[in-house]
Design a protein around this motif. Structure first.
Motif, PDB file in Angstrom:
ATOM      1  N   GLY A   1       0.808  -1.216   0.000  1.00  0.00           N
ATOM      2  CA  GLY A   1       0.000   0.000   0.000  1.00  0.00           C
ATOM      3  C   GLY A   1       0.839   1.263   0.000  1.00  0.00           C
ATOM      4  N   GLY A   2       1.917   1.271   0.776  1.00  0.00           N
ATOM      5  CA  GLY A   2       2.818   2.431   0.784  1.00  0.00           C
ATOM      6  C   GLY A   2       3.468   2.651  -0.567  1.00  0.00           C
ATOM      7  N   THR A   3       3.854   1.552  -1.205  1.00  0.00           N
ATOM      8  CA  THR A   3       4.458   1.644  -2.537  1.00  0.00           C
ATOM      9  C   THR A   3       3.460   2.194  -3.550  1.00  0.00           C
ATOM     10  N   THR A   4       2.249   1.652  -3.528  1.00  0.00           N
ATOM     11  CA  THR A   4       1.254   2.126  -4.500  1.00  0.00           C
ATOM     12  C   THR A   4       0.756   3.526  -4.166  1.00  0.00           C
ATOM     13  N   PHE A   5       0.865   3.940  -2.893  1.00  0.00           N
ATOM     14  CA  PHE A   5       0.536   5.313  -2.505  1.00  0.00           C
ATOM     15  C   PHE A   5       1.467   6.281  -3.236  1.00  0.00           C
TER      16      PHE A   5
END
Length: 179
Positions: A32-36
């Motif tokens: 999720g952090g990466t795709t954020f």
């Protein structure tokens, strides 16, 4: 050392035990952090250039690209010991859940811009951008993240389908770290 082990190695002991117990959620959070970063990078690139007057369209495009990245990372890493469906069936379910999450993600931005009129000329450019970020990248993304995690575990990568795979292929990063 794998990413999860690196994160766990720098985590205080009481929290480490909780994270080990919820390893799948930790991996989902890292994805999720990466795709954020992917989502917001593309969104601001588009909305500050070619889609200047269409921030919701720019956000939708950014979310779609980030969702493709999310599928790859979740399928191959976060939920790799779950699932077991044919790849096309799994992908269809993933994108159906993610498509619904796109709508969930866009609702706060839409309300901010078009219901609350938090856009120029009604407010300053700074207020507009702050409201866009808060509604589109914080509130919308958090709501969509909760929905996605629930939907992925329930329908896309259900545990009962992956049990056989886990029994056949033990996961390398299951053992807890020693301090």
């Amino acid at each position: 050392m794998a990413v999860v082990e690196t994160v766990l190695a720098h985590t205080p002991e009481p929290l480490r035990r909780v994270l080990i117990k919820h390893r799948e959620l930790l991996k989902f959070g890292i994805v999720g952090g990466t795709t954020f970063v992917v989502d917001n990078g593309i969104w601001y690139l588009l909305k500050l250039s070619v889609l200047y007057s269409k921030p919701t369209t720019a956000k939708a495009i950014a979310i779609i690209i980030a969702t493709i990245v999310s599928y790859i990372l979740n399928r191959e890493w976060s939920f790799r010991t779950r699932g077991g469906r044919e790849r096309h069936h799994e992908a269809a379910l993933f994108f159906l859940v993610s498509g619904t999450a796109v709508v969930v993600n866009l609702i706060p931005l839409y309300v901010s811009r078009y219901v609350l009129d938090l856009e120029v000329p009604h407010v300053t450019r700074f207020v507009q951008e702050f409201a866009d970020f808060a509604s589109g990248s914080i509130i919308g993304m958090l709501l969509a993240m909760v929905f996605r995690f629930w939907g992925f575990k329930r329908w896309v990568f259900p545990d009962e389908l992956g049990k056989r795979r886990r029994d056949e292929e033990p996961e390398a990063d299951v053992t807890p770290l020693r301090p």
